[in-house]
Design a protein around this motif. Sequence first.
Motif, short mmCIF file in Angstrom:
data_model
loop_
_atom_site.label_atom_id
_atom_site.label_comp_id
_atom_site.label_asym_id
_atom_site.label_seq_id
_atom_site.Cartn_x
_atom_site.Cartn_y
_atom_site.Cartn_z
N GLY A 1 63.37 11.17 36.95
CA GLY A 1 62.64 9.90 37.04
C GLY A 1 61.72 9.28 36.20
N LYS A 2 61.91 9.97 34.96
CA LYS A 2 61.37 9.58 33.73
C LYS A 2 62.23 9.26 32.52
CE LYS A 2 56.91 11.83 34.39
NZ LYS A 2 55.86 12.94 33.80
N GLN A 3 61.82 8.59 31.39
CA GLN A 3 62.74 7.99 30.38
C GLN A 3 62.76 9.43 29.23
OE1 GLN A 3 60.80 4.68 28.45
NE2 GLN A 3 62.37 3.38 29.53
N ARG A 4 64.09 9.24 28.55
CA ARG A 4 64.00 10.41 27.69
C ARG A 4 62.71 10.28 26.57
NH1 ARG A 4 70.11 11.93 25.54
NH2 ARG A 4 70.07 11.98 28.03
N GLU A 5 62.21 11.53 26.50
CA GLU A 5 61.02 11.83 25.52
C GLU A 5 61.21 12.65 24.33
OE1 GLU A 5 56.51 13.93 26.07
OE2 GLU A 5 58.22 14.37 27.16
N PHE A 6 61.03 11.99 23.13
CA PHE A 6 60.96 12.61 22.08
C PHE A 6 60.07 13.90 21.88
CE2 PHE A 6 61.52 13.28 17.43
CZ PHE A 6 60.22 13.44 16.97
N GLY B 1 63.60 19.81 5.67
CA GLY B 1 62.64 20.65 6.40
C GLY B 1 61.26 20.18 6.81
N ILE B 2 61.23 18.92 6.65
CA ILE B 2 60.17 18.13 7.27
C ILE B 2 60.10 17.91 8.70
CG2 ILE B 2 58.90 15.83 7.45
CD1 ILE B 2 60.14 15.21 4.38
N ILE B 3 59.27 18.43 9.33
CA ILE B 3 59.00 18.58 10.73
C ILE B 3 57.95 17.63 11.22
CG2 ILE B 3 58.96 20.30 12.70
CD1 ILE B 3 59.45 22.34 10.79
N ASN B 4 58.41 16.92 12.41
CA ASN B 4 57.26 16.20 13.11
C ASN B 4 57.41 16.61 14.67
OD1 ASN B 4 55.80 14.43 11.09
ND2 ASN B 4 57.98 13.77 10.86
N TYR B 5 56.31 16.57 15.30
CA TYR B 5 56.25 16.85 16.65
C TYR B 5 55.52 15.69 17.40
CZ TYR B 5 57.22 21.74 15.15
OH TYR B 5 57.76 22.88 14.74
N ALA B 6 55.92 15.69 18.77
CA ALA B 6 55.11 14.76 19.66
C ALA B 6 53.84 15.55 19.82
CB ALA B 6 55.96 14.82 20.74
N ASP B 7 52.72 14.60 20.19
CA ASP B 7 51.35 15.27 20.40
C ASP B 7 51.50 16.29 21.61
OD1 ASP B 7 49.70 12.17 19.44
OD2 ASP B 7 50.42 13.90 18.19
N SER B 8 52.35 15.79 22.55
CA SER B 8 52.36 16.44 23.95
C SER B 8 52.74 18.01 23.72
CB SER B 8 53.22 15.83 24.94
OG SER B 8 54.84 15.74 24.42
N VAL B 9 53.46 18.41 22.55
CA VAL B 9 54.16 19.97 22.21
C VAL B 9 53.46 20.42 21.16
CG1 VAL B 9 56.20 19.14 23.36
CG2 VAL B 9 56.31 19.03 21.06
N LYS B 10 52.61 19.53 20.32
CA LYS B 10 52.05 19.96 19.19
C LYS B 10 51.30 21.47 19.26
CE LYS B 10 51.47 16.72 16.18
NZ LYS B 10 50.87 15.32 15.61
N GLY B 11 51.62 22.35 18.45
CA GLY B 11 50.69 23.64 18.64
C GLY B 11 51.47 24.78 19.55
#
Length: 120
Positions: free
Chosen positions: A42-47, A55-65
């Motif tokens: 029921g939700k949209q696809r989330e990054f 090797g540059i990495i970025n995370y969504a705040d919801s999974v960071k750490g």
Amino acid sequence: QVQLVQSGGGSVQAGGSLRLSCAASGSIFNINAMDWYRQAPGKQREFIGTITSGGIINYADSVKGRFTISRDNAKNKVSLQMNSLRPEDTAVYYCHAWGTVVGGRSFDSWGQGTQVTVSS
């Protein structure tokens, strides 16, 4: 052109860990970035996160750490280590990659999706 095959996933209790992997195959010349997304019912696809060829990495705040992306450029493989899982992490997880194939054409491919279920 380029196929992405995912492995891993499954069910775990809250606080547990799971690991997903995604391997790319085909006439690959270069993969600019490999990403992870998820989609809950029921939700949209989330990054979730991305890792570039450099090797540059970025995370969504919801999974960071909690989540860690790693990549093996030689094997065209990306992994997602998920720790401290929460029930709200329950979703179908997809890997994604974009780049160029031999001959210079671009590609943009998705994996088949893997279910991750976290119980409370």
